[in-house]
Design an enzyme around this catalytic site. Sequence first.
Site, mmCIF file in Angstrom:
data_model
loop_
_atom_site.group_PDB
_atom_site.id
_atom_site.type_symbol
_atom_site.label_atom_id
_atom_site.label_comp_id
_atom_site.label_asym_id
_atom_site.label_seq_id
_atom_site.Cartn_x
_atom_site.Cartn_y
_atom_site.Cartn_z
ATOM 1 N N ASP A 1 -8.818 -1.871 -5.146
ATOM 2 C CA ASP A 1 -7.643 -1.507 -4.343
ATOM 3 C C ASP A 1 -7.359 -0.025 -4.563
ATOM 4 O OD1 ASP A 1 -5.113 -3.651 -3.304
ATOM 5 O OD2 ASP A 1 -4.855 -1.481 -3.224
ATOM 6 N N THR B 1 -1.018 0.438 -0.134
ATOM 7 C CA THR B 1 0.104 -0.481 0.077
ATOM 8 C C THR B 1 0.108 -1.585 -0.984
ATOM 9 O OG1 THR B 1 -1.182 -1.777 1.678
ATOM 10 C CG2 THR B 1 0.281 -0.085 2.569
ATOM 11 N N ASP C 1 -11.032 3.310 -3.116
ATOM 12 C CA ASP C 1 -10.811 3.130 -1.681
ATOM 13 C C ASP C 1 -11.987 2.332 -1.119
ATOM 14 O OD1 ASP C 1 -10.557 3.406 1.063
ATOM 15 O OD2 ASP C 1 -9.849 5.482 0.923
ATOM 16 N N LEU D 1 -10.236 -7.916 2.191
ATOM 17 C CA LEU D 1 -8.838 -8.034 2.625
ATOM 18 C C LEU D 1 -8.152 -6.674 2.733
ATOM 19 C CD1 LEU D 1 -9.486 -10.980 1.457
ATOM 20 C CD2 LEU D 1 -7.049 -11.142 1.016
ATOM 21 N N SER E 1 -6.456 -3.589 3.741
ATOM 22 C CA SER E 1 -5.925 -2.949 4.951
ATOM 23 C C SER E 1 -4.405 -2.941 4.896
ATOM 24 C CB SER E 1 -6.336 -3.718 6.216
ATOM 25 O OG SER E 1 -5.745 -3.119 7.366
ATOM 26 N N TYR F 1 -4.714 -1.002 14.327
ATOM 27 C CA TYR F 1 -4.950 -2.237 13.568
ATOM 28 C C TYR F 1 -5.771 -3.218 14.399
ATOM 29 C CZ TYR F 1 -3.711 -6.205 10.506
ATOM 30 O OH TYR F 1 -3.733 -7.283 9.649
ATOM 31 N N THR G 1 2.070 -14.370 7.840
ATOM 32 C CA THR G 1 2.145 -14.997 6.521
ATOM 33 C C THR G 1 3.272 -14.344 5.739
ATOM 34 O OG1 THR G 1 -0.218 -15.439 6.588
ATOM 35 C CG2 THR G 1 0.792 -15.441 4.416
#
Length: 310
Positions: A31, A35, A56, A71, A73, A143, A173
């Site tokens: 990660d 975010t 990254d 995952l 993003s 996106y 979610t």
Amino acid sequence: MRVLVTGGAGFIGSHLCDRLVAEGHDVVCLDNLCTGDLRNIHQLQGSPLFRFVLADAAEPFNIAVDRVAHLASPASPVDYSRLAIETMLVNSVGTYQALEVARKNGARFLLASTSEVYGDPLESPQGEDYLGNVNPVGPRACYDEAKRFAEALTSSYQRIHGLQAVILRIFNTFGPRMRREDGRVVPNFILQAIAGQPLTVYGDGTQTRSFCYVDDLVEGIYRALTTDAAVGEVINLGNDGEMTILALAERVKEITGSASDITYMPLPEDDPQRRQPKLDKARNILGWEPVVSLEDGLGSVAKWFQENPA
Ligand code: UDP
């Protein structure tokens, strides 16, 4: 299994890491914390099964694993507007890098795609065969189109390299570890209700969404990682309980016992009018079903925000 989870310090990624470690799997969590948040993986840091790599996902990397779950993003409209170019890069170049890790290691690949590939859908509910209605130059395009590219690239790796892959289209979610400032409707409404501030409904509140609790979603992701029949499939994951945003505001007020007013604000450009997953494939292939009620889920998030002040 040894699993690389890109975006593993994020909201959904960290819950997936928790689940994998709890099942006894080795996890490498990658990660860049743009975010994501180290507090989301604090509980895993001492485990011999868990390793965090600050990097990254759009940069080249390699690691010996037998599953890659991509995952990474930004995932909320506020985040991906603010980080539009990073969002496009992690879903294009980042997907390429993650696919290369899978190809080099003979690993199975899982792409976290999104209901946003359906855009503002012209049919509802949305089945996996619906091709979508996306504005390629609108504010959500960074996106939506990047995730569509990621799906196309994953499909090309399947065709050309025989890669074993599963594409999951994840619908709205919610759960603990959503960021207070990420701008999505559940954290906004709950935080507003707790603070006694007006709940900000965008547009007239007749637009719909279908909200899935994160534990249910992670169960679906886990099954997709471990079910042979999922290989080569595109599968919606979410909850099919469709409701209007105005109804959600009322439910949040009830659950938190809040006397907040509701205030109306302009609807963001290209905000989808309806969204509800068809879940037949998830049910048939994964034997999966969302089980957490909206009330229980919202209650857990409200409790979590109260126990974890800003
Ligand atoms: N929304 C809202 N008030 C808010 C935040 C969002 O009415 O404070 C609406 C938003 O316009 C959309 C829906 O709630 O129609 C879901 O928004 P969110 O950003 O959570 O996710 P999306 O499904 O749009 O990606």
